[in-house]
Design an enzyme around this catalytic site. Structure first.
Site, PDB file in Angstrom:
ATOM      1  N   ASN A   7       1.132  -1.207  -0.069  1.00  0.00           N
ATOM      2  CA  ASN A   7      -0.018  -0.059  -0.066  1.00  0.00           C
ATOM      3  C   ASN A   7       0.914   1.179  -0.057  1.00  0.00           C
ATOM      4  O   ASN A   7       1.462   1.638   1.163  1.00  0.00           O
ATOM      5  CB  ASN A   7      -0.946  -0.060   1.377  1.00  0.00           C
ATOM      6  CG  ASN A   7      -2.010   1.141   1.506  1.00  0.00           C
ATOM      7  OD1 ASN A   7      -1.653   2.183   0.548  1.00  0.00           O
ATOM      8  ND2 ASN A   7      -2.654   1.020   2.176  1.00  0.00           N
ATOM      9  N   ARG A  91      -2.604  -1.923  -3.411  1.00  0.00           N
ATOM     10  CA  ARG A  91      -3.780  -1.281  -3.164  1.00  0.00           C
ATOM     11  C   ARG A  91      -3.558   0.072  -4.091  1.00  0.00           C
ATOM     12  O   ARG A  91      -2.886   0.757  -4.121  1.00  0.00           O
ATOM     13  CB  ARG A  91      -3.843  -0.804  -1.693  1.00  0.00           C
ATOM     14  CG  ARG A  91      -4.943   0.205  -1.541  1.00  0.00           C
ATOM     15  CD  ARG A  91      -4.749   0.847   0.008  1.00  0.00           C
ATOM     16  NE  ARG A  91      -6.053   1.731   0.038  1.00  0.00           N
ATOM     17  CZ  ARG A  91      -6.188   2.877   0.677  1.00  0.00           C
ATOM     18  NH1 ARG A  91      -5.045   3.450   1.008  1.00  0.00           N
ATOM     19  NH2 ARG A  91      -7.197   3.416   0.787  1.00  0.00           N
ATOM     20  N   HIS A 180     -12.934   2.683   0.550  1.00  0.00           N
ATOM     21  CA  HIS A 180     -12.995   1.589   1.483  1.00  0.00           C
ATOM     22  C   HIS A 180     -13.355   0.318   1.023  1.00  0.00           C
ATOM     23  O   HIS A 180     -13.845  -0.546   1.861  1.00  0.00           O
ATOM     24  CB  HIS A 180     -13.565   1.889   2.728  1.00  0.00           C
ATOM     25  CG  HIS A 180     -12.889   3.243   3.554  1.00  0.00           C
ATOM     26  ND1 HIS A 180     -13.569   4.161   4.200  1.00  0.00           N
ATOM     27  CD2 HIS A 180     -11.413   3.405   3.831  1.00  0.00           C
ATOM     28  CE1 HIS A 180     -12.784   4.985   4.882  1.00  0.00           C
ATOM     29  NE2 HIS A 180     -11.469   4.478   4.460  1.00  0.00           N
ATOM     30  N   ARG A 241     -11.648  15.490   7.985  1.00  0.00           N
ATOM     31  CA  ARG A 241     -12.444  15.673   6.991  1.00  0.00           C
ATOM     32  C   ARG A 241     -13.940  15.891   7.462  1.00  0.00           C
ATOM     33  O   ARG A 241     -14.567  15.288   8.246  1.00  0.00           O
ATOM     34  CB  ARG A 241     -12.593  14.492   5.952  1.00  0.00           C
ATOM     35  CG  ARG A 241     -11.358  14.281   4.989  1.00  0.00           C
ATOM     36  CD  ARG A 241     -11.751  13.100   4.083  1.00  0.00           C
ATOM     37  NE  ARG A 241     -10.343  12.517   3.601  1.00  0.00           N
ATOM     38  CZ  ARG A 241     -10.160  11.468   3.786  1.00  0.00           C
ATOM     39  NH1 ARG A 241     -11.054  10.455   4.082  1.00  0.00           N
ATOM     40  NH2 ARG A 241      -8.852  10.832   3.344  1.00  0.00           N
ATOM     41  N   GLU A 385      -7.837  -5.439   5.718  1.00  0.00           N
ATOM     42  CA  GLU A 385      -7.459  -5.067   4.147  1.00  0.00           C
ATOM     43  C   GLU A 385      -6.596  -5.703   3.608  1.00  0.00           C
ATOM     44  O   GLU A 385      -6.656  -6.058   2.251  1.00  0.00           O
ATOM     45  CB  GLU A 385      -7.613  -3.489   4.112  1.00  0.00           C
ATOM     46  CG  GLU A 385      -8.899  -2.638   4.271  1.00  0.00           C
ATOM     47  CD  GLU A 385      -8.783  -1.321   4.728  1.00  0.00           C
ATOM     48  OE1 GLU A 385      -8.379  -0.964   5.724  1.00  0.00           O
ATOM     49  OE2 GLU A 385      -9.048  -0.453   3.877  1.00  0.00           O
TER      50      GLU A 385
END
Ligand code: ADP
Length: 400
Positions: A7, A91, A180, A241, A385
């Protein structure tokens, strides 16, 4: 078979090496501060859990070089040749409308990922660099891209379109993509397995609450709506965010307050959310302040939970019938207080929490925390993940 999962971010590389026969992790680590004066590398194996390096790491090439050296190290390493790694699963944040499944990387795929940088300027270029470096270091391995957006490509048009002029979708690809996806898919599969139902017969609401946060409506195993959108900015309140805000706030900030678009971008992505509301973005610190009676932290906590509740209500309406509400990622897995604030009062919708089970928290990879009278199960599921990327990479190699 050994699969390396990578990733790559703009200044970091997270990695895990899996032995797929028993899904064990042979090595895992994180290269950080790439391109800064002093880089940092943390690497662990079951036998050597605390290997650390501090040195200038000018680019991703040097970062991955160091990882390969550690994997091959005669004393602490776990492989004897890079060729032992059959495949590398990458990823990739944005797959646009082009990629709805894991994809073996070739020149054409690289070009499309590059072109999609227009939609994900912060992420895709870094993901691409990671792929290019891995292709050099593992020339015999199959390189596979796993897209964060892929799981959401099943959304119907009524969920993924914005009510703006058609040509913005048709010519400029402006639509909801969602992110996601790897985590939402992983916990959906785990939930279905736990419920003893085929995924294709399971309806779920999956709440991934980490630093970034999103919630997805899963109908018969397929994503049919999700709270992030064209970018990861909308939807739930996140660490930094804003989540949903009226777009007219942006016009106001630009036209009346004189802010530039770059400043507003930074404001909404990096200085808003929990941080903007109370000065802290880690929910653990916020919960401590709530206990001390801090008003700003209490409001931030309440807003965070209320936003999730609204989406649970909306997605219950979208799905009609829900088998389970799933909480996952840092906050979802570890904060009984947030789970309680989200679920309290949702009995009529079919979600009744068992307060004791909720407070006791995770007891395994899937934990039921609903009360006996709850229509839907309420599950806490540990997301993974990296394992999901490895499993999808393996599935591609097997031709599934
Ligand atoms: P990322 O999105 O970076 O993968 P994680 O899923 O690890 O992040 O989630 C990180 C967040 O989880 C932290 O910011 C923190 O707020 C939250 N978190 C972790 N543990 C707890 C806890 N025990 N209670 C409340 N929040 C927690």
């Amino acid at each position: 078979m050994k699969i390396l999962v990578i990733n790559a971010g703009s200044s970091s590389i997270k990695y895990q090496l899996f032995e797929m026969s028993d899904r064990s992790v042979l090595a895992a680590g994180l290269v950080e501060r790439i391109g800064e004066a002093l880089g940092h590398l943390k690497h662990k194996t079951p036998k050597h859990p605390d290997i650390e390096q501090e040195a200038p790491i000018p680019d991703h090439q040097e970062g991955l070089n160091r990882v390969v050296q550690l994997l091959l190290d005669p004393e602490t390493g776990v492989i004897t040749s890079p060729d032992e790694i059959t495949a590398v699963g990458h990823r990739v944040v944005h797959g646009g409308e082009k990629f709805s499944a894991p994809t073996v990387i070739n020149t054409e795929v690289l070009e499309v990922i590059d072109a999609l940088s227009a939609l994900a300027p912060l992420h895709n270029p870094a993901n691409l660099t990671g792929i290019q470096v891995a292709m050099k270091l593992f020339p015999h391995a199959t390189q596979v891209a796993i897209f964060d957006t892929a799981f959401h490509q099943t959304m119907p048009a009524h969920a993924y379109r914005y009510a703006i002029p058609n040509e913005l979708y048709e010519q400029n690809h402006v639509r909801v993509y969602g992110f996601h996806g790897t985590s939402h898919l992983y916990v959906s599969k785990a939930a279905a397995a736990h419920l003893g139902k085929p995924l294709t017969a399971t309806n779920l609401i999956t709440a991934h609450l980490g630093n970034g946060a999103s919630i997805t409506a899963v109908s018969q195993g397929r994503s049919v709506d999700t709270s992030m959108g064209f970018s990861p900015l909308p939807g739930l309140i996140m660490g930094t965010r804003s989540g949903d805000v009226d777009p007219a706030v942006i016009f106001h900030l630009a036209n009346v307050q004189g802010m530039s678009i770059a400043e507003i971008d930074k404001l909404l992505n990096k200085q808003s959310g929990l941080l903007g509301l109370c000065g802290d973005n880690d929910l653990r610190d916020i919960e401590r302040r709530v206990d001390e009676g801090d008003a700003a932290a209490t409001l931030a906590f309440e807003m965070y939970a209320y936003r999730i509740r609204k989406y649970v209500g909306a997605y219950t309406a979208a799905l009609g019938q829900v088998d389970a509400l799933v909480f996952t990622a840092g906050v979802g897995e570890n904060s009984p207080a947030i789970r309680e604030a989200v679920c309290t009062g949702l009995d009529a919708l079919g979600y009744a929490l068992d307060l004791e089970k909720n407070a006791a928290g995770k007891t395994g990879s899937v934990t039921e925390i609903q009360a006996a009278e709850s229509r839907a199960k309420i599950l806490v599921i540990s997301t993974n993940e990296e394992l999901e990327i490895a499993l999808q990479t393996e599935a591609v190699l097997n031709g599934d």
